[in-house]
Design a protein around this motif. Sequence first.
Motif, PDB file in Angstrom:
ATOM      1  N   PHE A 224      -1.579 -62.808 -50.712  1.00 27.33           N
ATOM      2  CA  PHE A 224      -2.275 -61.645 -49.272  1.00 27.33           C
ATOM      3  C   PHE A 224      -3.083 -60.860 -49.577  1.00 27.33           C
ATOM      4  N   SER A 225      -3.458 -61.033 -47.861  1.00 26.35           N
ATOM      5  CA  SER A 225      -4.612 -59.306 -47.773  1.00 26.35           C
ATOM      6  C   SER A 225      -5.167 -58.832 -47.097  1.00 26.35           C
ATOM      7  N   VAL A 226      -5.380 -56.983 -46.770  1.00 25.13           N
ATOM      8  CA  VAL A 226      -5.016 -56.405 -45.889  1.00 25.13           C
ATOM      9  C   VAL A 226      -6.414 -55.933 -45.659  1.00 25.13           C
ATOM     10  N   TYR A 227      -6.746 -55.931 -44.512  1.00 26.58           N
ATOM     11  CA  TYR A 227      -7.962 -55.920 -44.163  1.00 26.58           C
ATOM     12  C   TYR A 227      -8.853 -54.588 -42.964  1.00 26.58           C
ATOM     13  N   CYS A 228      -9.107 -53.514 -43.022  1.00 23.16           N
ATOM     14  CA  CYS A 228      -9.517 -52.550 -41.756  1.00 23.16           C
ATOM     15  C   CYS A 228     -10.955 -52.377 -41.780  1.00 23.16           C
ATOM     16  N   SER A 229     -11.394 -52.472 -40.855  1.00 25.45           N
ATOM     17  CA  SER A 229     -12.796 -52.069 -39.792  1.00 25.45           C
ATOM     18  C   SER A 229     -12.759 -51.427 -39.249  1.00 25.45           C
ATOM     19  N   ASN A 230     -13.776 -50.877 -38.536  1.00 19.76           N
ATOM     20  CA  ASN A 230     -13.336 -49.235 -37.183  1.00 19.76           C
ATOM     21  C   ASN A 230     -12.403 -49.733 -36.799  1.00 19.76           C
ATOM     22  N   ASP A 231     -12.547 -50.866 -36.094  1.00 25.30           N
ATOM     23  CA  ASP A 231     -11.391 -50.723 -35.080  1.00 25.30           C
ATOM     24  C   ASP A 231     -10.650 -51.677 -35.169  1.00 25.30           C
ATOM     25  N   GLN A 232     -10.298 -52.405 -36.248  1.00 28.21           N
ATOM     26  CA  GLN A 232      -9.268 -53.487 -35.960  1.00 28.21           C
ATOM     27  C   GLN A 232      -9.131 -53.283 -37.245  1.00 28.21           C
ATOM     28  N   THR A 233      -7.310 -54.085 -38.330  1.00 23.35           N
ATOM     29  CA  THR A 233      -6.415 -53.828 -38.976  1.00 23.35           C
ATOM     30  C   THR A 233      -5.855 -55.869 -38.382  1.00 23.35           C
ATOM     31  N   TRP A 234      -6.432 -56.576 -39.576  1.00 22.86           N
ATOM     32  CA  TRP A 234      -5.879 -57.537 -39.943  1.00 22.86           C
ATOM     33  C   TRP A 234      -4.805 -57.610 -40.949  1.00 22.86           C
ATOM     34  N   VAL A 235      -3.536 -57.990 -41.098  1.00 19.95           N
ATOM     35  CA  VAL A 235      -2.581 -58.140 -42.570  1.00 19.95           C
ATOM     36  C   VAL A 235      -2.784 -59.352 -42.848  1.00 19.95           C
ATOM     37  N   SER A 236      -2.497 -59.776 -43.274  1.00 18.53           N
ATOM     38  CA  SER A 236      -2.472 -61.683 -43.884  1.00 18.53           C
ATOM     39  C   SER A 236      -2.167 -62.248 -44.683  1.00 18.53           C
ATOM     40  N   LEU A 237      -1.427 -63.330 -45.318  1.00 20.03           N
ATOM     41  CA  LEU A 237      -0.234 -63.640 -45.879  1.00 20.03           C
ATOM     42  C   LEU A 237      -1.137 -65.146 -44.926  1.00 20.03           C
ATOM     43  N   SER A 238      -1.578 -66.763 -46.498  1.00 19.13           N
ATOM     44  CA  SER A 238      -1.321 -67.824 -46.435  1.00 19.13           C
ATOM     45  C   SER A 238      -0.887 -68.204 -48.115  1.00 19.13           C
ATOM     46  N   GLY A 239      -1.293 -69.551 -47.337  1.00 27.31           N
ATOM     47  CA  GLY A 239      -0.671 -70.651 -48.778  1.00 27.31           C
ATOM     48  C   GLY A 239      -0.229 -70.997 -48.451  1.00 27.31           C
ATOM     49  N   LEU A 240       1.112 -72.049 -49.412  1.00 29.96           N
ATOM     50  CA  LEU A 240       1.859 -73.504 -48.729  1.00 29.96           C
ATOM     51  C   LEU A 240       2.878 -73.271 -48.884  1.00 29.96           C
ATOM     52  N   SER A 241       3.265 -74.142 -47.468  1.00 31.29           N
ATOM     53  CA  SER A 241       4.211 -73.605 -46.860  1.00 31.29           C
ATOM     54  C   SER A 241       5.529 -73.191 -46.799  1.00 31.29           C
ATOM     55  N   GLU A 242       6.201 -74.391 -47.927  1.00 36.75           N
ATOM     56  CA  GLU A 242       6.708 -74.596 -48.747  1.00 36.75           C
ATOM     57  C   GLU A 242       7.399 -73.238 -49.224  1.00 36.75           C
ATOM     58  N   ASN A 243       6.382 -72.262 -49.482  1.00 37.89           N
ATOM     59  CA  ASN A 243       6.553 -71.096 -50.162  1.00 37.89           C
ATOM     60  C   ASN A 243       6.198 -69.798 -48.866  1.00 37.89           C
ATOM     61  N   MET A 244       5.900 -70.544 -47.886  1.00 38.01           N
ATOM     62  CA  MET A 244       6.467 -69.620 -46.983  1.00 38.01           C
ATOM     63  C   MET A 244       7.258 -67.864 -46.751  1.00 38.01           C
ATOM     64  N   GLU A 245       8.436 -68.607 -46.656  1.00 36.35           N
ATOM     65  CA  GLU A 245       9.369 -67.047 -46.886  1.00 36.35           C
ATOM     66  C   GLU A 245       9.374 -66.606 -47.863  1.00 36.35           C
ATOM     67  N   LYS A 246       9.620 -67.262 -49.154  1.00 37.63           N
ATOM     68  CA  LYS A 246       9.289 -65.951 -50.803  1.00 37.63           C
ATOM     69  C   LYS A 246       7.928 -65.511 -50.374  1.00 37.63           C
ATOM     70  N   GLY A 247       6.932 -65.625 -49.786  1.00 38.74           N
ATOM     71  CA  GLY A 247       5.676 -64.846 -49.548  1.00 38.74           C
ATOM     72  C   GLY A 247       5.900 -63.869 -48.673  1.00 38.74           C
ATOM     73  N   LEU A 248       6.919 -64.137 -47.704  1.00 38.39           N
ATOM     74  CA  LEU A 248       6.340 -63.094 -46.732  1.00 38.39           C
ATOM     75  C   LEU A 248       7.839 -62.138 -47.136  1.00 38.39           C
ATOM     76  N   GLN A 249       8.340 -61.784 -47.288  1.00 38.80           N
ATOM     77  CA  GLN A 249       9.262 -61.149 -48.964  1.00 38.80           C
ATOM     78  C   GLN A 249       8.900 -60.461 -49.701  1.00 38.80           C
ATOM     79  N   LEU A 250       8.081 -61.578 -50.481  1.00 45.29           N
ATOM     80  CA  LEU A 250       7.374 -60.196 -51.528  1.00 45.29           C
ATOM     81  C   LEU A 250       6.152 -59.141 -50.556  1.00 45.29           C
ATOM     82  N   PHE A 251       5.908 -59.784 -49.171  1.00 44.69           N
ATOM     83  CA  PHE A 251       4.477 -59.182 -48.901  1.00 44.69           C
ATOM     84  C   PHE A 251       5.344 -57.671 -48.148  1.00 44.69           C
ATOM     85  N   GLU A 252       6.855 -58.155 -47.149  1.00 44.11           N
ATOM     86  CA  GLU A 252       7.283 -57.357 -46.340  1.00 44.11           C
ATOM     87  C   GLU A 252       7.731 -56.605 -47.378  1.00 44.11           C
TER      88      GLU A 252
END
Length: 970
Positions: free
Chosen positions: A611-639
């Motif tokens: 996961f990463s969180v990036y903040c520029s002057n006028d945008q903020t991006w929260v991203s999660l990436s990886g293996l789709s089979e583990n998306m649910e686990k990764g999203l739960q961790l991040f949330e």
Amino acid sequence: MKKFLSFFTLTAVLLLLSSLSFGQKEYKYESVDGDPLKARIYTLDNGMKVYLTVYKDEPRIQTAIAVHTGGKNDPDDNTGLSHYLEHLMFKGTEHFGTTDFAKENVYLLKIDSLFEVYRGIKDTIKRKAVYHIIDSVSGLASKIAIANEYDKMMAFIGAKGTNAFTSEEETVYVNDIPTNQAKNWLDIEFDRFSNPVFRLFHTELETVYEEKNMSLDRDEDKVWEALYSGLWKHHQYGTHTVIGTIDHLKNPSIRAIKKYFAARYVPSNIAICMSGDFDPDVMIALIDKTFGSMAAKSVVPYTAPKEDPITSPIVKEVVGPDAESVMVAFRFGGANTRDADLMSLTDMVLTNSTAGLIDLDLNQAQKVLAAGSFSSVMEDYSAHIFYGNPKEGQTLEQVKDLLLAEIEKVKKGEFADWLLPAIINDLKLQLIQSEESNSSRTFTMVDAFIKGIPWKDQVNHINNLAKFTKQDIIDFANKNYKENYVVVYKRTGIAKQVDKVNKPVITPVDVNRDAQSDFVKNIMASKPMQIEPAFLDYNKDVLKYATGKGIPMLYSLNTENGRFTLYYYFNMGKDNDRKLELAVNYLDFLGTSKLTAAQIKEEFYKAGCSFSVYCSNDQTWVSLSGLSENMEKGLQLFENLLADPKADKEALENLVGNILKQRDDNKLSKDEILWNAMYNYGVYGSKSPYTNILSEDELKSVKPDELIKLIKGLTSFSHQVLYYGPENKDKAIAIIDKYHTTPAKLSPVPAETKFTELENNENKVYVVDYEMKQVEIIMMSKSELFNKNNVAIRRVFNEYFGSGMSSIVFQELREARALAYTAFASYRSPSRADRSHYIFSFIGTQNDKLPEAMKGMTDLINNMPESQKSFDAAKEAVISQIRTDRITKSDIIFNYLTSQRMGIDHDMRKDVFTQVPNFTFGDLQTFQQKYMKDKKYTILVLGKKDQIDTKTLEKYGKITYLSLKDIFGY
């Protein structure tokens, strides 16, 4: 899409039928079962290797012609020769780059002889006299030569990324070409590698001088040179530098270069590597018809000198203006050795960007400003390299000790049993990502060829790594990591004076831009089957949905593999709340009520997610990436992390201290000073988005709870969800709805702080003092607000005028006048519709060339040279690129978002494609005269204050000397 595929099937059939004239020849190739690239490795009758892999993401082909030669192969008395030759390979052949080779060659042979005389003379006055003759004869030769015909042809056929590079053991020539131009590309390259002519030599020589002077200004280059000289006392990795010594550069030999070319640029020492949309059976026949006709010739084998063991630490010191840092390196065996494999695995145990020992123990724990390691595997030897940047008050020796202490943990087996399997999964995920890129696929093949890695071993590399055990790594570490290292301390200070390569007297040569060889005429007259462009329809191609909670969602299906990327996109940044960037950075060091910060990183790594969180002057991006089979686990961790961050006062104090240290380091960085601080000052003055930061007092007064509140409240603001992955939209939405916590009604984003772009009412010159041998100059002028109606003519103008190697600026300032290694100019577009276009140019040159460089760039901007042939080629280049550009995968979403920010509701490439064929040179002149000619400029100059030619600068405007505080705001 079916229509598109059938078109290329037809193309392949037609090419195959045409290839029958080559003769019915069977081409055998090597392949490996289970190879995800499905690569074919051919060996032509003359010994040349050809690596082909098909990937039909777009109708283009990434090409690389790899020559197994580099700095280590340079003669000891002529270092830098491989690199010289790389430059000269762009100068043309007996058939192109000249109007009459027979006449030109008379002068070229005389220049060849004169350089042999020149390099044998020691007396300065006599050397100048001979160089004056060289300059005069070169001027006569240039009247017959045609500069940049190779680059013009590449632009004409729609090539992108035309370039080359030389390293210790390879010289690689790269192009990204349209599928339908493969035959033209092969014809051009075959001629280039069969009949090169080293013309316009003395101006290109000056370009290499500039490159050498640039390296003398880069502390990073000096650190690498010191590190390599310590690791290798006998091998050319350490005894040579790729760019060469000053003494050798001052005494060039065209004859030595010709001899080197004849010895090293032979079929058995070359590989053609290609990945893209083509029929390999057709392609190998085309390659064999051209490159296969080259005469076979053996290469004198290179024998690597044997290095003595390092028995005690070798300490090196480098002093320069950049921030302090330390590097530590251990030497190992080269590619195809067990040591290289175990070194690479050990490296990932220490640093894998998430859960390695250095990642957690030093970076996560905030014990240093930054630290890490990486493995450098070369053919003969490898190096495991560690680096670190100190915190405020920390010595480089302390950072070195912290790095070595992490190695001791590996020796003791103090890393989790799950880490090694997780590393293998991470490597597999990286492999999946690399398979989505023709560039990555091509350079994997280049790497295998240069390092002599059998393709079977390349394909099975990860599986072979998986066979190693934790105990293998422990044993390897105990055996190899002792007092046998090289350490380089990069300290901040005034470097010892080093001579630069001085500017010889050079008379500008003719570039003959309106002349055209018969070879080029034939290429431009060829009529390959056209590829029709494919444009996005935002109403059909951008899939717009909403989550169950009504949050707008943009969706793109990944039909290729099991990788996903999920974004929460906020149209706000630190200009909406100056504490937001601090909060985002703070999050990286926080745990929750259930998991520590380190445990969270470990859980993500186990799940194959990041996961990463990036903040520029006028945008903020929260991203999660990886293996789709583990998306649910990764999203739960991040949330859970977003909803339940646990305040950590010590972590915030460390973060603030590191931010302040990084700010101090930024004021030592040449690139940061010029391209960020000075550039923003030129656009906005002292109050800019760049200076809109929390002051030191404000940083120190921020409380952890303030930032925790910001983090918890982030997803309560208006935002969009972006998804690219293999799940269908219903399942993706279901997973997002299950974990993505938002209020019933989202709040509007906070108001944005606005900054006013300064008007150019008068010429202004801003100078910042920096310890360097060159001077770097940006000339900029504010133009109108973003104008979407100028997109097409703007693109043609940039292609013609200043954005490539076939452009007017490059030809005049580098090729004809040898005034710079880097020179470019463009009419720049803003990133938002409410901001302005800028006239922009850059040139980096020696101080003694400043008057010529400034005058040259200014004259070109105000009096654009006219060349109908160059203009026609520029138009064709734009059209050819659009025909084969394909926006796919997640890029569909990002293209749409970019258009939204610019107030555009359709794919603007369609407008460009429609309008460009109708443009005349008069349209280009009208654009130049309206938007470029005789404007007022802000001129930004970075260089050594007491060496800059201020009298020249005063001709362009009033000089103001700026301090670092002026431009950084602190």
